[in-house]
Design a protein around this motif. Structure first.
Motif, PDB file in Angstrom:
ATOM      1  N   LYS A  85      38.926  49.775  57.916  1.00 29.99           N
ATOM      2  CA  LYS A  85      40.370  50.078  57.954  1.00 29.99           C
ATOM      3  C   LYS A  85      40.916  49.928  59.369  1.00 29.99           C
ATOM      4  O   LYS A  85      42.105  49.719  59.563  1.00 29.99           O
ATOM      5  CB  LYS A  85      40.602  51.523  57.509  1.00 29.99           C
ATOM      6  N   TYR A  86      40.022  50.083  60.359  1.00 29.22           N
ATOM      7  CA  TYR A  86      40.493  50.163  61.754  1.00 29.22           C
ATOM      8  C   TYR A  86      40.022  49.015  62.639  1.00 29.22           C
ATOM      9  O   TYR A  86      40.608  48.762  63.680  1.00 29.22           O
ATOM     10  CB  TYR A  86      40.016  51.489  62.374  1.00 29.22           C
ATOM     11  N   PHE A  87      38.926  48.393  62.228  1.00 28.74           N
ATOM     12  CA  PHE A  87      38.331  47.337  63.066  1.00 28.74           C
ATOM     13  C   PHE A  87      37.928  46.141  62.197  1.00 28.74           C
ATOM     14  O   PHE A  87      37.631  46.299  61.007  1.00 28.74           O
ATOM     15  CB  PHE A  87      37.048  47.853  63.746  1.00 28.74           C
ATOM     16  N   ASN A  88      37.866  44.966  62.823  1.00 28.46           N
ATOM     17  CA  ASN A  88      37.093  43.884  62.220  1.00 28.46           C
ATOM     18  C   ASN A  88      35.636  44.308  62.321  1.00 28.46           C
ATOM     19  O   ASN A  88      35.197  44.743  63.393  1.00 28.46           O
ATOM     20  CB  ASN A  88      37.301  42.572  62.967  1.00 28.46           C
ATOM     21  N   VAL A  89      34.901  44.195  61.231  1.00 27.50           N
ATOM     22  CA  VAL A  89      33.526  44.708  61.230  1.00 27.50           C
ATOM     23  C   VAL A  89      32.548  43.674  60.670  1.00 27.50           C
ATOM     24  O   VAL A  89      32.938  42.720  59.991  1.00 27.50           O
ATOM     25  CB  VAL A  89      33.411  46.007  60.387  1.00 27.50           C
ATOM     26  N   ILE A  90      31.276  43.886  60.978  1.00 29.15           N
ATOM     27  CA  ILE A  90      30.185  43.132  60.355  1.00 29.15           C
ATOM     28  C   ILE A  90      29.085  44.125  60.010  1.00 29.15           C
ATOM     29  O   ILE A  90      28.745  44.980  60.843  1.00 29.15           O
ATOM     30  CB  ILE A  90      29.579  42.077  61.296  1.00 29.15           C
ATOM     31  N   ASP A  91      28.536  44.002  58.800  1.00 25.19           N
ATOM     32  CA  ASP A  91      27.323  44.753  58.507  1.00 25.19           C
ATOM     33  C   ASP A  91      26.257  43.814  57.950  1.00 25.19           C
ATOM     34  O   ASP A  91      26.508  42.628  57.732  1.00 25.19           O
ATOM     35  CB  ASP A  91      27.594  45.954  57.570  1.00 25.19           C
ATOM     36  N   SER A  92      25.044  44.371  57.758  1.00 28.42           N
ATOM     37  CA  SER A  92      23.950  43.563  57.211  1.00 28.42           C
ATOM     38  C   SER A  92      23.455  44.183  55.906  1.00 28.42           C
ATOM     39  O   SER A  92      22.258  44.222  55.638  1.00 28.42           O
ATOM     40  CB  SER A  92      22.824  43.445  58.238  1.00 28.42           C
ATOM     41  N   PHE A  93      24.412  44.619  55.089  1.00 29.49           N
ATOM     42  CA  PHE A  93      24.108  45.236  53.785  1.00 29.49           C
ATOM     43  C   PHE A  93      23.203  44.331  52.954  1.00 29.49           C
ATOM     44  O   PHE A  93      23.524  43.174  52.714  1.00 29.49           O
ATOM     45  CB  PHE A  93      25.429  45.482  53.051  1.00 29.49           C
ATOM     46  N   ASP A  94      22.061  44.863  52.499  1.00 29.18           N
ATOM     47  CA  ASP A  94      21.123  43.982  51.797  1.00 29.18           C
ATOM     48  C   ASP A  94      20.610  44.519  50.463  1.00 29.18           C
ATOM     49  O   ASP A  94      19.599  44.051  49.953  1.00 29.18           O
ATOM     50  CB  ASP A  94      19.947  43.609  52.711  1.00 29.18           C
ATOM     51  N   THR A  95      21.327  45.472  49.885  1.00 33.19           N
ATOM     52  CA  THR A  95      20.964  45.907  48.526  1.00 33.19           C
ATOM     53  C   THR A  95      21.667  44.984  47.540  1.00 33.19           C
ATOM     54  O   THR A  95      22.837  45.164  47.191  1.00 33.19           O
ATOM     55  CB  THR A  95      21.396  47.368  48.277  1.00 33.19           C
ATOM     56  N   HIS A  96      20.930  43.970  47.103  1.00 37.33           N
ATOM     57  CA  HIS A  96      21.550  42.859  46.400  1.00 37.33           C
ATOM     58  C   HIS A  96      22.360  43.298  45.175  1.00 37.33           C
ATOM     59  O   HIS A  96      23.489  42.846  44.949  1.00 37.33           O
ATOM     60  CB  HIS A  96      20.485  41.832  46.009  1.00 37.33           C
ATOM     61  N   ALA A  97      21.793  44.222  44.398  1.00 33.20           N
ATOM     62  CA  ALA A  97      22.445  44.625  43.145  1.00 33.20           C
ATOM     63  C   ALA A  97      23.780  45.321  43.396  1.00 33.20           C
ATOM     64  O   ALA A  97      24.649  45.343  42.521  1.00 33.20           O
ATOM     65  CB  ALA A  97      21.519  45.538  42.348  1.00 33.20           C
ATOM     66  N   LYS A  98      23.948  45.875  44.570  1.00 31.25           N
ATOM     67  CA  LYS A  98      25.183  46.617  44.840  1.00 31.25           C
ATOM     68  C   LYS A  98      26.202  45.842  45.671  1.00 31.25           C
ATOM     69  O   LYS A  98      27.199  46.405  46.125  1.00 31.25           O
ATOM     70  CB  LYS A  98      24.832  47.944  45.536  1.00 31.25           C
TER      71      LYS A  98
END
Lengths: 328, 328
Positions: A85-98
């Motif tokens: 909501k406040y920043f441009n972000v990057i994550d490395s989310f790797d729970t494929h099913a979700k």
């Protein structure tokens, strides 16, 4: 002007990103945010602010891209939508099913804030995903295979450590060479888990523990080991420290396809990563995509994206003319 | 609705594209344009119009993407800017030194016509360029290497055929395995041409030709052979037909880089193509990028682009949700 980066969390991946930023002269690490006591945290880069995560909103306008380095199980599903909501972000989310749920939540938050948010960046998902989509698009009549290893599986190491009598454990995933060779030779087999990967576990026993019982408990553990051929090695604490302190990983994406009249020609694509340091390479990927997120956000893009949405030109610090001159 | 494709020219690459279109259910080959007598040209796909290239403008509004399959030396520098005024186009221009000029000419023409034009698509330039830009962006402290082969070099085959006493010749480019292994092991050497590639030439002699003289002439030919270790094999016409009728090719893009404190970790990326048919694989790449050009043009993009400008999502016929579900 440099791309100003913030890192939320400070574990292996964060240190990998920190190292990668130093290799990218157009990027600058501005702040690291922690849930712990900031005064107790020493980061590697001089001049970087360490602050409590509760103060992150004070940095609105001072950070171009926030790298969110929590775990996929419980941290990222909350953190990424919150900070998008406040920043441009990057994550490395790797729970494929979700991924669908996470994508939808992050997309909503980022659009609400007029920000751009990339999820699931790294090497798998990430680099490997890129190879899968490009190879499948180019060779529609074919089949793709992902092999991992040789590399340390932290989840499997943790699982082995939970076995009674285990003082420490390190678990490696290895691809089955003969399976890779079948694919390379143009076969398109359907493999079981066991046929594609094997596991090797190095164990330091508690004093007086029963080695045979430990080995049996590991080899028969459902989900983690039961479906694979597993070798267990018992080693000393010294050997563990000396030989298994690093976090190497890697793997292979292959696509075997056919072209031409009646599919008479075999075409084969193979992408290989051989990484001495999984977190440092992952951090390097994130640093390159931070550049892309910053540029795409400047063009007015908002919402949630993945590596599939990023034109390669946005990854490189070179001008487009220079890219064509040196890399095309 | 299908993506309606036209092909200009009808050689090996065009037939490769034609085959690839049949593997892509969302694409349809509408017309093939030739400089020869259209009634003398038989294409493989039923129901496809064959027309003279002079009539191509009659197809404005009936073709979404025109694939221009001329040679890079003289055809494409004229054809691509000419047709980019009227159609979204793709070519496989591969004269590296002339890319800036070609890009500028095509960009001007395409913008004038409000069209989108992709140049230099295929596998090198093309797939290999993608690997180079991504790998360099991810591992900025490193070096990349491109090895070609084993594959037929048509330019070198033609050169050998021009030697006095040669009835037919087929020239193969091979990578030097030991050089590739050096790179894989983390060295970052500066190679000469000879250290990276070798050449193998299969020659059918004219009756009464002097084999030793032919071999000497080939091995000392400047630009083509003098800078390489070359093996010349003399074979019969029957052997040439039997063993050297295909056009296999391939190669490797490697990047060796370092990460971490003082660059202590080596990270290695390798991309390999092993192709039974160079023109069919190239055609397959072009067919995937035709989809991207059509989609990007529909979004209003105009001017000249390369593979660097294309987000991977545009290559795949799958919906973005399906891409994330099956490929991320």
């Amino acid at each position: 002007m440099s791309i100003r980066i913030g890192i939320l969390g400070y574990g292996n991946l964060s240190r990998g990103i920190e190292n990668a930023i130093r290799q990218n002269p157009d990027e600058e690490l501005v702040a690291v945010f922690t849930r712990r006591d900031p005064s107790a945290l020493k980061v590697q880069t001089e001049g970087v602010t360490v602050d409590h995560v509760d103060h992150v909103k004070d940095y609105i306008g001072k950070i171009d891209v926030l790298m969110i380095c929590g775990g996929s199980a419980t941290d990222l599903p909350k953190q990424t939508p919150e900070y998008a909501k406040y920043f441009n972000v990057i994550d490395s989310f790797d729970t494929h099913a979700k991924v669908p749920e996470h994508f939808a939540n992050v997309d909503r938050a980022a659009k609400e804030g007029g920000k751009l948010a990339m999820i699931s960046c790294g090497w798998d998902p990430g680099m490997f995903s890129l190879q899968r989509i490009i190879a499948e698009s180019v060779l529609p009549e074919g089949k793709h295979y992902t092999f991992w290893g040789k590399g340390v599986s932290q989840g499997h190491s943790d699982a082995a450590r939970r076995v009674n009598g285990v003082k420490d454990a390190r678990s490696y995933t290895l691809p089955v060479e003969s399976a890779m060779d079948m694919v390379r030779h143009g076969e398109q087999p359907v493999f079981t888990a066991r046929e594609m990967h094997k596991r090797e576990v190095f164990v330091v026993l508690e004093e007086g523990a029963d080695a045979a019982a430990v080995e049996h408990a590991i080899k028969t553990m459902p989900d983690y080991y039961a479906d694979y051929d597993v070798t267990v090695h018992f080693i000393s604490e010294e050997e563990m420290k000396r030989d298994h302190a690093e976090l190497p990983h890697g793997g292979f994406v292959m696509r075997s396809g056919v072209t031409g009249e009646n599919g008479k020609h075999h075409e084969f694509i193979e992408y290989k990563l051989n990484l001495d340091s999984n977190p440092e390479f992952t951090g390097s990927v994130l640093a390159a995509y931070a550049r892309a997120v910053d540029r795409m956000a400047q063009k007015g893009e908002t919402g949630c994206i993945t590596v599939f949405d990023v034109a390669p030109k946005y990854l490189s610090p070179k001008s487009e003319e220079e890219q064509r001159h040196t890399l095309l």
